[in-house]
Design a protein around this motif. Structure first.
Motif, PDB file in Angstrom:
ATOM      1  N   GLY A   1      -2.658   7.358  -4.671  1.00 18.82           N
ATOM      2  CA  GLY A   1      -2.679   8.617  -4.587  1.00 18.82           C
ATOM      3  C   GLY A   1      -2.049   9.200  -5.901  1.00 18.82           C
ATOM      4  O   GLY A   1      -1.659  10.268  -5.724  1.00 18.82           O
ATOM      5  N   LEU A   2      -2.369   8.342  -6.827  1.00 23.16           N
ATOM      6  CA  LEU A   2      -1.807   8.929  -8.150  1.00 23.16           C
ATOM      7  C   LEU A   2      -2.867   9.609  -8.942  1.00 23.16           C
ATOM      8  O   LEU A   2      -4.048   9.482  -8.777  1.00 23.16           O
TER       9      LEU A   2
ATOM     10  N   LEU B   1       1.953  -1.906  -0.783  1.00 22.05           N
ATOM     11  CA  LEU B   1       2.410  -2.975  -1.781  1.00 22.05           C
ATOM     12  C   LEU B   1       1.934  -2.365  -3.098  1.00 22.05           C
ATOM     13  O   LEU B   1       2.506  -2.444  -3.910  1.00 22.05           O
ATOM     14  N   ILE B   2       0.684  -1.939  -2.985  1.00 23.51           N
ATOM     15  CA  ILE B   2      -0.061  -1.538  -4.293  1.00 23.51           C
ATOM     16  C   ILE B   2       0.897  -0.038  -4.822  1.00 23.51           C
ATOM     17  O   ILE B   2       1.124  -0.249  -5.763  1.00 23.51           O
ATOM     18  N   ALA B   3       1.316   0.729  -3.986  1.00 23.57           N
ATOM     19  CA  ALA B   3       1.796   1.780  -4.096  1.00 23.57           C
ATOM     20  C   ALA B   3       3.226   1.366  -4.772  1.00 23.57           C
ATOM     21  O   ALA B   3       3.716   2.101  -5.850  1.00 23.57           O
ATOM     22  N   ASN B   4       4.052   0.502  -4.107  1.00 25.83           N
ATOM     23  CA  ASN B   4       5.264  -0.002  -4.532  1.00 25.83           C
ATOM     24  C   ASN B   4       5.300  -0.685  -6.222  1.00 25.83           C
ATOM     25  O   ASN B   4       5.878  -0.591  -7.064  1.00 25.83           O
ATOM     26  N   ASP B   5       3.995  -1.434  -6.318  1.00 27.52           N
ATOM     27  CA  ASP B   5       3.711  -2.001  -7.613  1.00 27.52           C
ATOM     28  C   ASP B   5       3.854  -0.839  -8.795  1.00 27.52           C
ATOM     29  O   ASP B   5       4.602  -0.868  -9.760  1.00 27.52           O
ATOM     30  N   PHE B   6       3.203   0.301  -8.422  1.00 30.83           N
ATOM     31  CA  PHE B   6       3.150   1.521  -9.291  1.00 30.83           C
ATOM     32  C   PHE B   6       4.526   2.029  -9.376  1.00 30.83           C
ATOM     33  O   PHE B   6       4.827   2.223 -10.531  1.00 30.83           O
ATOM     34  N   LYS B   7       5.312   2.327  -8.493  1.00 31.78           N
ATOM     35  CA  LYS B   7       6.636   2.755  -8.603  1.00 31.78           C
ATOM     36  C   LYS B   7       7.496   1.971  -9.447  1.00 31.78           C
ATOM     37  O   LYS B   7       8.126   2.334 -10.078  1.00 31.78           O
TER      38      LYS B   7
ATOM     39  N   ALA C   1      -6.503  -4.948  -4.110  1.00 37.55           N
ATOM     40  CA  ALA C   1      -6.743  -3.503  -3.968  1.00 37.55           C
ATOM     41  C   ALA C   1      -8.309  -3.291  -3.562  1.00 37.55           C
ATOM     42  O   ALA C   1      -8.509  -2.484  -2.551  1.00 37.55           O
ATOM     43  N   LEU C   2      -9.287  -3.862  -4.085  1.00 38.17           N
ATOM     44  CA  LEU C   2     -10.749  -3.799  -3.714  1.00 38.17           C
ATOM     45  C   LEU C   2     -10.897  -3.960  -2.253  1.00 38.17           C
ATOM     46  O   LEU C   2     -11.539  -3.220  -1.613  1.00 38.17           O
ATOM     47  N   PRO C   3     -10.515  -5.242  -1.851  1.00 38.98           N
ATOM     48  CA  PRO C   3     -10.735  -5.708  -0.537  1.00 38.98           C
ATOM     49  C   PRO C   3     -10.025  -4.532   0.616  1.00 38.98           C
ATOM     50  O   PRO C   3     -10.667  -4.313   1.554  1.00 38.98           O
TER      51      PRO C   3
END
Length: 494
Positions: free
Chosen positions: A442-443, A391-397, A311-313
């Motif tokens: 965007g959460l 991918l990060i957004a999908n992780d949260f979903k 996420a950070l990079p």
């Protein structure tokens, strides 16, 4: 009468409405605190005591006539100097915009004035909202009102909304606007022991807010407690046709919906957030937070956010790329600074104006952003970062299929002395390691105070919710707030 500056948004609003005190009395009390602290804390770039009094008098007059008062009636606030305010200098804490006085009002600030709030002044910040310690402002560092036990070293109030966090903690204002691109509401809130919420992307209009990274920037409230944040967010939010990313949805009644009962709710604990290098006291406060939510009736479940480490990079590719595009408009032609050396042509003027007008951190991010958008590197960096973001957004979903909200630390450490990380950009960027993932997705996410560490400095806990579920985030925050019973405030030394 007790000190009015010890009151929060709800107490002031209700007290003014009931006639317990006047809005003018409140404004005068906070104006006095601002004047007394400005030299020591440097929380404001511009002070506007007359604006606070003008709004207060309008509220008092409306009440005398029996008119219905707004959600923020009689509440004087600080306005982060990223929001355009008509007739009042707006600089984004940069020399390149020094002296710029907008002829228009940002949608968020206009909403707040309509709700009855008044403006105490424009709050200092990291230049163009780029920073995590409020050390990049052209107008000088903001100093945290907190002190480490046994030390007088000046501490960071967090960033970029450091003026907002310092002013609220020092009782210079009961609440303030902030903006959060990668943690700039939540991290400073954690550093000074207040609450702050970044709503779902699009919930608050970006129109009239100086842009940093347009796909990430989001305005939100900062205040002393969860209830005050809910009240202020209601006043700030709403659909704006002038902002193409604005959510065309009704504004929920978040204040009325506040409920700390977590029975029937599941709280996710992301295993990937137990990172090496995190302060043990932060991890201990996280464990306490888990127990507080369990005590509130929640079921605790472990969840996985496997792409967290990227996420950070990814953020530090996407955000600088958008910044390099957004900041291209500052060229010395139409407004703000113009540096025109003798005999210079147009390109020379561009170069001289930007060299003089932008600070080192802004230049660093513009160069990074320009590089990752350049031919030959666009696919390797920018497009790749956008894929990681998905991918990060999908992780949260996936995680929210197992839980209602996620609990995590807000920051990896408590506040640190000014100057400690300023020469090491990577160490500074790591401050945002827990905050950035929710921004990329965007959460809605909120920081609430969780207690003090062994040095007597505040620690924060972060609640992340599903898109559009600010209510769930606020309710979990309230459950923590009621159990943490955080009432500490900095000893007045200024």
């Amino acid at each position: 009468m007790s000190d009015l500056t010890e009151l929060g948004v709800k107490a002031i609003r209700d007290g003014v409405a009931s006639g317990q005190f006047s809005a003018r009395e409140v404004a005068e009390a906070f104006n006095a605190n601002v004047a007394a602290a400005q030299a020591a804390l440097n929380a404001f770039i511009v002070v506007t005591p007359e604006k606070a009094l003008e709004a207060a008098d309008a509220v008092d007059a409306a009440r005398a006539k029996g008119e219905t008062l707004g959600k923020m009636a009689g509440v004087p606030i600080g306005m982060k100097d990223l929001f355009a305010t008509k007739g009042v200098q707006t600089t984004a804490a940069s020399h390149i915009l020094e002296g710029f006085v907008p002829e228009y009002e940002s949608t968020v600030s206009a909403n707040l004035w309509k709700a009855g709030a008044g403006m105490l002044g424009k709050l200092n910040l990291d230049q163009f909202a780029m920073g995590s310690s409020n050390e990049t402002s052209y107008f000088g560092n903001v100093i945290s009102p907190w002190r480490k036990q046994g030390s007088n070293a000046a501490l960071a109030p967090g960033g970029s909304s450091g003026g907002s966090s310092a002013a609220i903690a020092a009782r210079l204002c009961p609440a303030a606007t902030g903006t959060d691109t990668g943690g700039s509401i939540r991290q400073p809130a954690a550093f000074v022991g207040i609450s702050g919420i970044k709503p779902t992307y699009g919930r608050c209009s970006r129109w009239g807010v100086v842009a940093f990274a347009s796909s990430l920037d989001q305005a939100g409230p900062m205040a002393r407690d969860v209830t005050d944040c809910a009240i202020m967010l209601e006043a700030m939010a709403g659909f704006d046709p002038k902002d193409s990313t604005s959510l065309d949805m009704p504004v929920p009644q978040w204040e009325a919906g506040l409920d700390p009962d977590m029975r029937g709710k599941k709280v996710g604990i992301p295993r990937e957030y137990r990172m090496d290098g995190t302060d043990p006291e932060i991890l201990a406060s996280w464990d306490r937070g888990i127990e507080w939510l369990r005590d509130a009736g929640a079921e605790i479940v472990e969840v996985s956010l496997p792409h967290t480490k990227y996420a950070l990079p990814a953020y530090y590719i996407v955000a600088p790329a958008e910044a390099s595009s957004n900041l291209a408009r500052y060229d010395g032609v139409r407004y703000g600074l113009r540096d025109l050396p003798a005999g210079a042509n147009l390109q020379d003027m561009y170069a001289a104006t930007r060299a003089a007008g932008f600070g080192d951190e802004v230049k660093r991010r513009i160069m990074i952003g320009t590089y990752v958008l350049s031919a030959g590197f666009y696919d390797a960096y920018y497009n790749q970062a956008q894929r990681v973001r998905t991918l990060i957004a999908n992780d949260f979903k996936a995680a929210f299929e197992q839980c209602d909200v996620i609990l995590a630390p807000t920051t990896p450490t408590a506040s640190f002395p000014l100057g400690d990380k300023v020469d090491d950009p990577l160490a500074m960027y790591l401050n945002d390691v827990f905050a950035v993932p929710a921004s990329l997705a965007g959460l809605p996410a909120m920081s609430v105070p969780a207690g003090l560490n062994a040095d007597g400095l505040p620690l924060g806990l972060q609640i992340i919710g599903r898109a559009f579920d600010e209510q769930g985030v606020l309710n979990a925050g309230l459950a923590i707030e009621q159990r943490a019973m955080f009432s500490a405030k900095p000893d007045r030394w200024w």
